[in-house]
Design a protein around this motif. Structure first.
Motif, mmCIF file in Angstrom:
data_model
loop_
_atom_site.group_PDB
_atom_site.id
_atom_site.type_symbol
_atom_site.label_atom_id
_atom_site.label_comp_id
_atom_site.label_asym_id
_atom_site.label_seq_id
_atom_site.Cartn_x
_atom_site.Cartn_y
_atom_site.Cartn_z
ATOM 1 N N GLY A 272 11.496 -5.598 -21.676
ATOM 2 C CA GLY A 272 12.532 -4.580 -21.606
ATOM 3 C C GLY A 272 13.903 -5.198 -21.754
ATOM 4 N N THR A 273 14.912 -4.346 -21.690
ATOM 5 C CA THR A 273 16.289 -4.820 -21.748
ATOM 6 C C THR A 273 17.000 -4.427 -20.466
ATOM 7 O OG1 THR A 273 16.951 -2.802 -22.893
ATOM 8 C CG2 THR A 273 16.432 -4.704 -24.258
ATOM 9 N N LEU B 224 18.026 -1.634 -15.726
ATOM 10 C CA LEU B 224 16.937 -1.742 -16.689
ATOM 11 C C LEU B 224 16.957 -0.517 -17.597
ATOM 12 C CD1 LEU B 224 14.476 -3.472 -17.492
ATOM 13 C CD2 LEU B 224 13.131 -2.068 -15.924
ATOM 14 N N HIS B 225 16.983 -0.742 -18.904
ATOM 15 C CA HIS B 225 17.070 0.371 -19.848
ATOM 16 C C HIS B 225 15.719 0.762 -20.406
ATOM 17 C CE1 HIS B 225 21.379 0.711 -19.783
ATOM 18 N NE2 HIS B 225 21.474 -0.595 -19.908
ATOM 19 N N LYS B 226 15.202 -0.011 -21.288
ATOM 20 C CA LYS B 226 13.956 0.353 -21.947
ATOM 21 C C LYS B 226 12.846 -0.577 -21.510
ATOM 22 C CE LYS B 226 15.990 2.456 -25.931
ATOM 23 N NZ LYS B 226 15.877 2.744 -27.322
ATOM 24 N N VAL B 227 11.632 -0.028 -21.477
ATOM 25 C CA VAL B 227 10.456 -0.811 -21.130
ATOM 26 C C VAL B 227 9.414 -0.579 -22.216
ATOM 27 C CG1 VAL B 227 8.597 -1.106 -19.458
ATOM 28 C CG2 VAL B 227 10.910 -0.674 -18.664
ATOM 29 N N LEU C 286 5.919 0.936 -13.978
ATOM 30 C CA LEU C 286 6.332 -0.374 -14.483
ATOM 31 C C LEU C 286 7.848 -0.525 -14.440
ATOM 32 C CD1 LEU C 286 3.953 -0.776 -17.539
ATOM 33 C CD2 LEU C 286 4.023 -2.240 -15.525
ATOM 34 N N HIS C 287 8.559 0.540 -14.781
ATOM 35 C CA HIS C 287 10.027 0.518 -14.733
ATOM 36 C C HIS C 287 10.507 0.243 -13.309
ATOM 37 C CE1 HIS C 287 14.180 1.900 -15.153
ATOM 38 N NE2 HIS C 287 14.021 1.753 -16.456
ATOM 39 N N ARG C 288 9.894 0.911 -12.332
ATOM 40 C CA ARG C 288 10.302 0.695 -10.927
ATOM 41 C C ARG C 288 10.003 -0.727 -10.469
ATOM 42 N NH1 ARG C 288 8.028 6.150 -9.533
ATOM 43 N NH2 ARG C 288 6.234 4.980 -8.820
ATOM 44 N N ILE C 289 8.834 -1.263 -10.865
ATOM 45 C CA ILE C 289 8.477 -2.625 -10.448
ATOM 46 C C ILE C 289 9.407 -3.649 -11.089
ATOM 47 C CG2 ILE C 289 6.662 -4.376 -10.511
ATOM 48 C CD1 ILE C 289 4.649 -2.007 -10.495
ATOM 49 N N VAL D 210 23.682 -7.899 -22.212
ATOM 50 C CA VAL D 210 22.329 -7.352 -22.177
ATOM 51 C C VAL D 210 21.351 -8.513 -22.232
ATOM 52 C CG1 VAL D 210 20.660 -5.887 -23.377
ATOM 53 C CG2 VAL D 210 23.069 -5.234 -23.308
ATOM 54 N N LEU D 211 20.366 -8.474 -21.361
ATOM 55 C CA LEU D 211 19.369 -9.535 -21.264
ATOM 56 C C LEU D 211 17.986 -8.968 -21.546
ATOM 57 C CD1 LEU D 211 20.602 -10.937 -17.839
ATOM 58 C CD2 LEU D 211 21.179 -11.805 -20.088
#
Length: 177
Positions: A134-135, A117-120, A72-75, A142-143
């Motif tokens: 995520g952030t 992308l930091h956290k998911v 999910l992080h990669r996508i 930070v978005l």
């Protein structure tokens, strides 16, 4: 209801007149000994009765499709790169619902900031849906990022993707499929 004081502690005892009766003591049957049928009160269920009611098909259901956090992080990182104009939407091919891929592809391609992308975080509202947030950091601000993935018969597809920009309660128009 009567009140008694024992060693300075007030105890309330109940009588049959107030409607509450004491429970009869229960001791489990010793291991290896069975309970005779006549010892059980009528209508009392046993563990064997409860286990017999569990459907045999319960173990035969297919496992829930999963999508791990790393993927999910990669996508989401790739979706941020598409949003920033640094990657074509066609590279995400089978991960995007056709309508979302069309909207991302038809957007004006301007090069935006590079996102990290930091956290998911993920939530599973149903067996065949994942909601992910995520952030993302641009170096200056930070978005928040949000996406929804749905599982069809064969694979997961992203059906919605949003970047929440600062400066108000609203978000950028949600890209949904």
């Amino acid at each position: 209801m009567k009140s008694e004081i024992i060693w300075g502690v007030s105890m309330i005892t109940y009588s049959a007149r107030c409607g509450l009766l004491p429970l009869t003591p229960y001791e489990p049957v010793e291991c290896g000994k069975s309970v005779a049928e006549n010892e059980l009160p009528e209508g009392q269920l046993t563990l064997d009765d409860l286990l017999a009611e569990i459907p045999a098909q319960l173990g035969a259901t297919p496992p829930r499709p999963s999508l791990d956090r790393r993927r999910l992080h990669r996508i989401l990182t790739a979706l941020l790169e598409v949003h920033a104009g640094r990657r074509p939407a066609t590279q995400l091919g089978s991960w995007l619902a056709p309508a979302l891929q069309r909207r991302l592809r038809d957007r004006a391609r301007t090069t935006g900031p590079r996102y990290t992308l930091h956290k998911v975080y993920l939530c599973r509202p149903t067996d065949k849906a994942l909601e992910v947030c995520g952030t993302a950091d641009t170096g200056e601000r930070v978005l928040a990022v949000a996406a929804r993935f749905e599982h069809d018969d064969s694979s997961w597809r992203c059906t919605s993707f949003t970047i929440l920009e600062p400066g108000g309660w609203g978000a950028k128009p949600m890209l949904t499929g």
